[in-house]
Design an enzyme around this catalytic site. Structure first.
Site, PDB file in Angstrom:
ATOM      1  N   TRP A   1       7.055   0.815   4.826  1.00 18.02           N
ATOM      2  CA  TRP A   1       7.245   1.757   3.721  1.00 18.02           C
ATOM      3  C   TRP A   1       8.558   2.538   3.868  1.00 18.02           C
ATOM      4  O   TRP A   1       8.727   3.563   3.249  1.00 18.02           O
ATOM      5  CB  TRP A   1       6.068   2.745   3.675  1.00 18.02           C
ATOM      6  CG  TRP A   1       4.847   2.183   3.018  1.00 18.02           C
ATOM      7  CD1 TRP A   1       4.497   2.306   1.698  1.00 18.02           C
ATOM      8  CD2 TRP A   1       3.803   1.408   3.608  1.00 18.02           C
ATOM      9  NE1 TRP A   1       3.310   1.652   1.450  1.00 18.02           N
ATOM     10  CE2 TRP A   1       2.861   1.089   2.606  1.00 18.02           C
ATOM     11  CE3 TRP A   1       3.568   0.931   4.894  1.00 18.02           C
ATOM     12  CZ2 TRP A   1       1.716   0.342   2.844  1.00 18.02           C
ATOM     13  CZ3 TRP A   1       2.421   0.184   5.132  1.00 18.02           C
ATOM     14  CH2 TRP A   1       1.519  -0.106   4.111  1.00 18.02           C
TER      15      TRP A   1
ATOM     16  N   CYS B   1       1.015  -1.792  -0.730  1.00 18.20           N
ATOM     17  CA  CYS B   1      -0.393  -1.883  -1.137  1.00 18.20           C
ATOM     18  C   CYS B   1      -0.703  -3.057  -2.059  1.00 18.20           C
ATOM     19  O   CYS B   1      -1.721  -3.724  -1.905  1.00 18.20           O
ATOM     20  CB  CYS B   1      -0.867  -0.572  -1.747  1.00 18.20           C
ATOM     21  SG  CYS B   1      -0.141  -0.184  -3.356  1.00 18.20           S
TER      22      CYS B   1
ATOM     23  N   ASP C   1     -10.396  -2.400   0.768  1.00 20.33           N
ATOM     24  CA  ASP C   1      -8.972  -2.053   0.783  1.00 20.33           C
ATOM     25  C   ASP C   1      -8.369  -2.499   2.107  1.00 20.33           C
ATOM     26  O   ASP C   1      -8.823  -2.090   3.167  1.00 20.33           O
ATOM     27  CB  ASP C   1      -8.823  -0.530   0.611  1.00 20.33           C
ATOM     28  CG  ASP C   1      -7.379  -0.101   0.380  1.00 20.33           C
ATOM     29  OD1 ASP C   1      -6.476  -0.942   0.535  1.00 20.33           O
ATOM     30  OD2 ASP C   1      -7.159   1.079   0.045  1.00 20.33           O
TER      31      ASP C   1
ATOM     32  N   TYR D   1       6.919   5.270  -3.289  1.00 23.86           N
ATOM     33  CA  TYR D   1       5.821   5.318  -4.262  1.00 23.86           C
ATOM     34  C   TYR D   1       4.572   5.966  -3.663  1.00 23.86           C
ATOM     35  O   TYR D   1       3.644   6.322  -4.363  1.00 23.86           O
ATOM     36  CB  TYR D   1       5.506   3.911  -4.800  1.00 23.86           C
ATOM     37  CG  TYR D   1       4.606   3.074  -3.924  1.00 23.86           C
ATOM     38  CD1 TYR D   1       3.244   2.964  -4.197  1.00 23.86           C
ATOM     39  CD2 TYR D   1       5.101   2.391  -2.825  1.00 23.86           C
ATOM     40  CE1 TYR D   1       2.407   2.201  -3.383  1.00 23.86           C
ATOM     41  CE2 TYR D   1       4.282   1.631  -2.019  1.00 23.86           C
ATOM     42  CZ  TYR D   1       2.937   1.535  -2.289  1.00 23.86           C
ATOM     43  OH  TYR D   1       2.117   0.789  -1.492  1.00 23.86           O
TER      44      TYR D   1
END
Length: 735
Positions: free
Chosen positions: A286, A321, A403, A567
């Site tokens: 990230w 993600c 997830d 994000y």
């Protein structure tokens, strides 16, 4: 069933004192099965050819033949038989002479793994009977002709999902004769959403076509004020993808006997799809640097990722993600578990799970980055998988949140779910797995607070509607958006919503009470702001509006902070600071514009062109502070895809990808990527430079394999510009 070993196999794996056999946790490993299993000493004159012998076994495994048609597995690019559990399938056995049921005795044996055991469901002997019981293992003869018999075989609706080896065994007075090991007879057994006894049964045919058989989907991204979408190729039927998905369970060392349970499979997969703590499939990044890997935004689908992992056994770099969710969706649909990809806008990552995102302000009303630890993701993608939950009370089956994005650990590993969507909606977060974390992602309050010099904490504002205002997925049978917010939460402010919150708190979700802090909301003056929609590389403005509801004259000192953010809501840097004063006349409104120039943000922009604006204002006469925040995303240019010539399965066609550089700079080291399930395997092309305002055109030739409506998906990626996509629906004709 006994097992013979050759001499180099005598080195048995070390056993511990607790187990008679080592763990059976690899679908890939096999045991040696004897072709002749003698009952004792064999007399010298014994000749197996005197008895019934198997000459050939026909599996009817071609896509156009009965098995794959009836079992909805005709799209898998695999030469092997693939069937779904709990539903009959056909095979034909050719013997060396006509079969006589009075004297001949034969049966089938299905084996999986290295240490097959009947009580674990890894060794399944099937005797031939007169009737098939629904959803239980069995076989019956449906047709006899000359030396051949046709069998209908029923598998159990709860059997292990994986690749089984098939042997035909024949009884003789002196021993059991078996067919040789033949990989052409291997049978893959998958979950069956068409079978009522299966835990993943789904009763709507259109939903089954979407959530099991559709190999292309949509990822919704952007932010709540500017929803963007892109296609993702799941490719669950592509060559070797099924083997790659089964390998993931081997990699996680999942016991074979548990592989008929979708709850266990989802929990294991949500850990192994990220690389944290188990060297799983996708390594997350990230930080906007993607050296030695592929930028998350460049992937167009799951197939390349899964196949690379299957061959290299090393985590594939990099994902965020939607990549974790896209790969997870492929895994679930490939095995036959109905699945869909979900986007939650303004998703809370609440580090201390107190249902409260704390934003701390300093004396001047600016955000204090040292104290503010919670963050709000512009959006977050996860998956839902459809299954019964016999481990929970009645009513909590159906869609379950799973997830694979590594955020927090669960039982010591980075994983999340399955958590019942119904349980989350009603606040029953005591039911496993990880419901409190998901509940906080969609339900937290945003609390702005300021510490006075004497140490008291003053709450300036509580925003109850900022988190999880919109939860969406792709609609069934189309590319539109289906809103499912009401599946997760009752309407804000309703009695049901308050009851669900009280239930969640009762079941142990922490909710900070606000008695020890002072909270006097500001009612005299309202403040809001709007961000103008803008294209990447252009100037735009932020308009701040005050409304003075009182009869008093006020002055407001206003501070705007513009931040370039990931994000995930984490700030990279503050690129704009602007303060100004405003006079607020009684009972009236006033607006102010702040211009954001492209030169202020272009050099530091991150790959999703996302900004976060904080506006705080102090009413000088009362000392009250007003606060508001908004995320915004710039418009990113798109790719154009065109086709030439006729589009017929099995014939050449050409595809062109076009892109015009809109930036005031030359793009360097540009990678284009193009794929389309059933039309072409992923192709990439590098371009050294694309000067400003120039257009690049990339033409490729391909031979589409499957007729029907297909989708081509392209992405462009370079350091200065990411998240550039294009797509095109193409109708491939039958030859």
């Amino acid at each position: 069933m006994s097992e013979t070993r050759n001499t180099n196999e005598d080195k048995k794996p070390p056993l511990n004192g607790r187990r008679a056999l080592p763990l059976n946790n690899s679908n890939d490993e096999e045991n040696m099965v004897p072709e002749l299993e003698a009952f004792g000493l064999i007399p010298r004159g014994f000749n197996p050819k005197d008895y019934l012998q198997v000459v050939d076994v026909h599996m009817f495994k071609e896509p156009h033949e009965i098995n794959k048609q009836q079992h909805h597995t005709d799209k898998y690019y695999s030469p092997k038989l693939i069937v779904r559990r709990g539903q009959p399938f056909q095979i034909q056995i050719d013997f060396n002479r006509p079969y006589k049921p009075e004297t001949d005795k034969f049966w089938l044996e299905y084996l999986i793994g290295r240490y097959p055991q009947q009580n674990k469901g890894t060794y399944i002997p099937i005797l031939v009977g007169d009737v098939l019981k629904p959803s239980e293992w069995g076989a019956k003869i449906t047709h006899k002709q000359n030396n051949s018999i046709r069998l209908s075989i029923m598998s159990s609706a709860t059997c292990i999902v994986g690749k089984f080896r098939l042997y035909v065994a024949i009884w003789t007075p002196l021993g059991i004769l078996r067919t040789k090991r033949n990989s052409a007879m291997d049978t893959y057994i998958l979950f069956n959403p068409w079978c009522q006894q299966d835990a993943v049964y789904l009763d709507d045919e259109k939903e089954r076509e979407e959530y099991v058989l559709n190999d292309v989907g949509i990822v919704f991204h952007g932010n709540i004020n500017d929803i963007k979408l892109r296609s993702w190729s799941y490719g669950q039927f592509e060559e070797n993808v099924l083997d790659a998905c089964l390998f993931l369970m081997d990699k996680a060392e999942m016991e074979l006997s548990g592989r008929g349970n979708p709850i266990k499979i989802c929990r294991v997969a949500s850990a192994v799809i990220n690389s944290k703590d188990d060297d799983g499939v996708v390594a997350g990044s990230w930080d906007n640097t993607y050296t030695y890997g592929v930028a998350p935004s460049a992937w167009t689908g799951s197939v390349d990722i899964l196949l690379e992992y299957y061959s290299s056994k090393q985590p594939v770099r990099y994902g965020q993600c939607w990549v974790f969710a896209g790969v997870f969706n492929t895994f679930l649909r490939c095995l036959g578990i109905p699945a869909r990809l979900i986007t939650n806008y303004s998703s809370a990552h609440d580090n201390n799970a107190n249902l409260q995102l704390d934003i701390f302000l300093d004396d001047e009303g600016k955000v204090d980055p040292k104290l503010t630890k919670d963050c709000i993701w512009n959006y977050h993608c996860w998956n839902e998988a459809w299954m019964t939950r016999p481990d929970l009370p009645v009513g909590f089956g159906g869609w379950q949140v799973v997830d694979a994005t590594p955020q927090e650990t669960s039982d010591g590993m980075y994983r999340c779910g399955p958590a019942s969507v119904q349980a989350i909606k009603h606040g029953h977060v005591c039911f496993q797995f990880d419901a409190p974390f998901v509940y906080a992602e969609v339900n937290s309050d945003v609390v702005y607070s300021r510490r006075e010099k004497d140490g008291t904490q003053v709450i300036e504002k509580i925003d109850k509607t900022h988190i999880g205002p919109l939860i969406v997925t792709k609609e069934v049978g189309g590319d539109g958006m289906l809103e499912i917010t009401e599946d997760y939460k009752f309407q804000e402010g309703s009695d049901e919503e308050r009851l669900a919150l009280e239930t969640a708190v009762m079941y142990g979700v922490k909710k900070q009470t606000i008695q020890d802090t002072l909270y006097h909301p500001q009612t005299d003056v309202d403040m809001n702001f709007q961000v103008q929609k803008a294209v990447l590389g252009s100037d735009f403005k932020v308009t701040i509006t005050f409304r003075n509801n009182s009869r008093n004259y006020y002055t407001a000192t206003t501070y705007l902070s513009g931040n370039i953010v990931f994000y995930t809501g984490v700030t990279k840097n503050e690129f704009k600071k602007h303060s100004f004063s405003t006079k607020l006349e009684p009972s009236s409104s006033s607006t102010s514009d702040v211009v954001i120039k492209s030169s202020e943000y272009m050099s530091d922009l991150l790959d999703q062109a996302a900004f976060h604006f904080f506006v705080t204002a102090r009413i000088n006469e009362t000392g009250k502070i007003l606060a508001a925040q908004k995320a915004t995303v710039l418009e990113i240019p798109t790719l154009k895809i065109k086709t030439q010539g006729e589009m017929v399965a099995g014939k050449d066609m050409s595809v062109a990808v076009e892109f015009t550089n809109p930036l005031k700079q030359t793009l360097e080291n540009v990678t284009l990527r193009l794929e389309g399930p059933g039309v072409l395997r992923t192709m990439t092309k590098e371009f050294r430079q694309v000067p400003m305002n120039s257009t690049l055109i990339w033409e490729v030739k391909c031979i589409p394999k499957r007729p029907g409506l297909r989708k081509l998906i392209a992405s462009l990626n370079c350091d200065a510009l990411r998240h550039v996509y294009g797509e095109l629906n193409v109708q491939i004709q039958k030859p």
